[in-house]
Design a protein around this motif. Structure first.
Motif, short mmCIF file in Angstrom:
data_model
loop_
_atom_site.label_atom_id
_atom_site.label_comp_id
_atom_site.label_asym_id
_atom_site.label_seq_id
_atom_site.Cartn_x
_atom_site.Cartn_y
_atom_site.Cartn_z
N TYR A 153 59.38 56.93 -27.21
CA TYR A 153 60.45 56.44 -26.35
C TYR A 153 61.14 55.26 -27.01
CZ TYR A 153 58.58 59.35 -22.64
OH TYR A 153 58.15 60.43 -21.91
N MET A 154 62.46 55.32 -27.12
CA MET A 154 63.26 54.19 -27.57
C MET A 154 63.96 53.63 -26.34
SD MET A 154 65.80 53.92 -30.85
CE MET A 154 67.15 54.98 -30.25
N LEU A 155 63.74 52.34 -26.07
CA LEU A 155 64.29 51.70 -24.88
C LEU A 155 65.51 50.86 -25.24
CD1 LEU A 155 61.02 50.42 -23.12
CD2 LEU A 155 61.99 52.72 -23.18
N LEU A 156 66.54 50.97 -24.43
CA LEU A 156 67.74 50.14 -24.60
C LEU A 156 67.94 49.30 -23.35
CD1 LEU A 156 70.39 49.44 -26.14
CD2 LEU A 156 71.50 51.21 -24.75
N SER A 157 67.99 47.97 -23.54
CA SER A 157 68.22 47.08 -22.40
C SER A 157 69.69 47.07 -21.97
CB SER A 157 67.75 45.66 -22.71
OG SER A 157 68.48 45.11 -23.80
N HIS A 158 70.60 47.06 -22.95
CA HIS A 158 72.03 47.10 -22.63
C HIS A 158 72.81 47.37 -23.92
CE1 HIS A 158 71.37 42.98 -23.92
NE2 HIS A 158 72.66 42.74 -23.98
N ASP A 159 74.10 47.64 -23.79
CA ASP A 159 74.85 48.17 -24.93
C ASP A 159 75.63 47.15 -25.73
OD1 ASP A 159 76.93 47.68 -23.13
OD2 ASP A 159 77.83 49.67 -23.31
N HIS A 160 75.30 45.86 -25.64
CA HIS A 160 75.91 44.88 -26.54
C HIS A 160 75.44 45.13 -27.97
CE1 HIS A 160 76.73 41.77 -23.10
NE2 HIS A 160 77.69 42.66 -23.23
N TYR A 161 76.25 44.72 -28.94
CA TYR A 161 76.02 45.07 -30.34
C TYR A 161 74.71 44.52 -30.88
CZ TYR A 161 80.93 46.35 -30.10
OH TYR A 161 82.12 46.92 -29.73
N ASP A 162 74.25 43.39 -30.37
CA ASP A 162 73.01 42.80 -30.87
C ASP A 162 71.77 43.48 -30.31
OD1 ASP A 162 73.91 41.55 -28.44
OD2 ASP A 162 72.38 40.00 -28.69
N HIS A 163 71.96 44.53 -29.49
CA HIS A 163 70.86 45.31 -28.94
C HIS A 163 71.02 46.81 -29.23
CE1 HIS A 163 69.01 42.05 -26.45
NE2 HIS A 163 70.21 41.53 -26.69
N LEU A 164 72.24 47.27 -29.27
CA LEU A 164 72.52 48.67 -29.58
C LEU A 164 73.34 48.71 -30.87
CD1 LEU A 164 72.53 51.68 -29.02
CD2 LEU A 164 74.46 51.34 -27.46
N ASP A 165 72.67 49.10 -31.94
CA ASP A 165 73.26 49.08 -33.28
C ASP A 165 73.56 50.52 -33.71
OD1 ASP A 165 73.89 47.84 -35.89
OD2 ASP A 165 72.09 48.90 -36.57
N TYR A 166 74.81 50.79 -34.01
CA TYR A 166 75.24 52.15 -34.34
C TYR A 166 74.48 52.72 -35.55
CZ TYR A 166 78.16 55.62 -36.72
OH TYR A 166 78.61 56.73 -37.40
N GLU A 167 74.42 51.95 -36.63
CA GLU A 167 73.76 52.46 -37.83
C GLU A 167 72.29 52.78 -37.57
OE1 GLU A 167 74.34 50.06 -41.29
OE2 GLU A 167 76.45 49.72 -40.87
N THR A 168 71.63 51.89 -36.83
CA THR A 168 70.21 52.11 -36.52
C THR A 168 70.03 53.31 -35.61
OG1 THR A 168 69.82 49.73 -36.73
CG2 THR A 168 68.14 51.03 -35.61
N ALA A 169 70.87 53.42 -34.59
CA ALA A 169 70.76 54.54 -33.65
C ALA A 169 70.94 55.87 -34.37
CB ALA A 169 71.79 54.39 -32.54
#
Length: 365
Positions: A153-169
């Motif tokens: 499971y990969m958990l995301l708290s919210h979609d700001h760039y410092d938490h949701l990174d396009y390259e990593t995702a």
């Protein structure tokens, strides 16, 4: 006047096409939008906090804060030298060990009761859609998606760039069985190649049954979201992870409210609280806790252990980079919880409540 209008038109067109780049993700639409509209937390075209507060605190102004950011110099907001770190082989950790490995900022790997969880991973070295604008400190960007094991499971708290990174995702997609994110955030993952079977979008209070005796609950926080000029179209979360081994709470980002007492009353005792502690400012105290509020919230959670995160990788506020660690260490001396302050990559043994951690930030200029 004609020349000015032409300049404005060119900038508008350039901005439009720039925002079409994949790193900006996607807004929810269609069936996803219909699902969002059923949420009691979505009102008048956007998600809302339980109690709405202005982001800018009383006595401060948005324009004033922008002006200070542009004109005022703040000391020691970044380290002058590389931060110390440890490269733990995550793939070699025995499956029966309960551990956390922190990667800087809010990214961490959690192995609990044999389940592998990756939280808010950012491995691109950047926390902004503008290349090179918010770069990781030297020594902090030592892990990549290739270093990650297969993730349940990969958990995301919210979609700001410092938490949701396009390259990593994008890089993690083949390794991830499921993503748990807030309502609306699935649009980003879908655009980036994740399947509908991988994406689990949750509202506050929803749960995911991992296996018998293991449940991940999506809980509230007081924050916001957004990746372009349209804000609050994906819900922000905290997580309560209940297992037969122990219980973990991850705060995500968010200002102080009474929700920590409510979590303590609603769920079994918290063994480990992973709490946002950094990138704060009294001017936006409503959406990011100050260190003294982190200590208070941990006590209200009745947590046995505290692992502070959201620090020591990116400069997103104007306090000294090591201030969060110094303050939470001082504030925790008289508190009933055990404080864990690992280096990036250092293995935290969740079954050892007396593990000692070096105050490594004191050795960094």
């Amino acid at each position: 006047m004609v020349a000015l209008l032409c300049i404005i038109a060119v900038l508008t067109i350039a901005t439009y096409f720039y925002l079409k780049q994949p790193q900006f993700g996607a807004l929810p639409e269609g069936k996803r939008m219909e699902m969002i509209k059923k949420s009691p937390h979505y009102k008048d075209g956007k998600f809302r906090n339980f109690v709405e507060k202005p982001i800018i605190s009383e006595g401060y102004s948005f324009t004033g804060e922008i002006w200070k950011a542009l004109t005022k110099k703040y000391p020691h907001t970044e380290p002058q030298e590389a931060l110390p770190s440890i490269k733990t082989n995550l793939k070699a950790i025995p499956a029966d060990r309960n551990v956390i490995v922190w990667f800087g900022h809010s990214s961490f790997f959690l192995q609990l009761d044999g389940v592998k969880i990756l939280v808010d991973p950012v491995f691109s070295g950047n926390a902004s859609p503008l290349p090179g604008s918010v770069k990781a400190y030297k020594g902090t960007d030592i892990y990549t998606a290739a270093d990650m094991p297969e993730i349940d499971y990969m958990l995301l708290s919210h979609d700001h760039y410092d938490h949701l990174d396009y390259e990593t995702a994008k890089a993690m997609q083949p390794k991830v069985k499921h993503v748990i994110c807030g309502l609306g955030a699935g649009a980003h993952y879908e655009k980036w190649g994740y399947t509908s079977q991988q994406i689990l979008e949750k509202d506050w209070g929803d749960k995911t049954q991992v296996k018998p005796g293991f449940i991940i609950y999506a809980e509230s926080t007081h924050h916001d979201g957004g990746r372009n000029f349209t804000s609050s179209q994906a819900l922000w979360l905290s997580f309560y992870i209940q297992s037969s081994a122990m219980n973990i709470y991850y705060s995500g980002d968010g200002g102080y409210t009474g929700r920590f007492k409510e979590i303590a009353e609603k769920y079994p005792p918290v063994d480990w609280a992973v709490m946002e502690c950094g990138q704060y400012n009294k001017a936006w105290q409503s959406v990011h806790e100050l260190p003294e509020e982190v200590a208070l919230a941990t006590v209200e959670l009745k947590a046995k252990n505290l692992l502070p995160v959201h620090h020591s990788k990116f400069t997103l506020a104007k306090h000294p980079w090591n201030e969060p660690l110094k303050q939470i260490t001082a504030l925790s001396k008289s508190k009933p919880y055990h404080l864990a302050t690992p280096m990036i990559g250092e293995l935290v043994d969740l079954d050892n409540n007396s593990q000692v951690f070096k105050q490594w930030w004191n050795d960094v200029k």
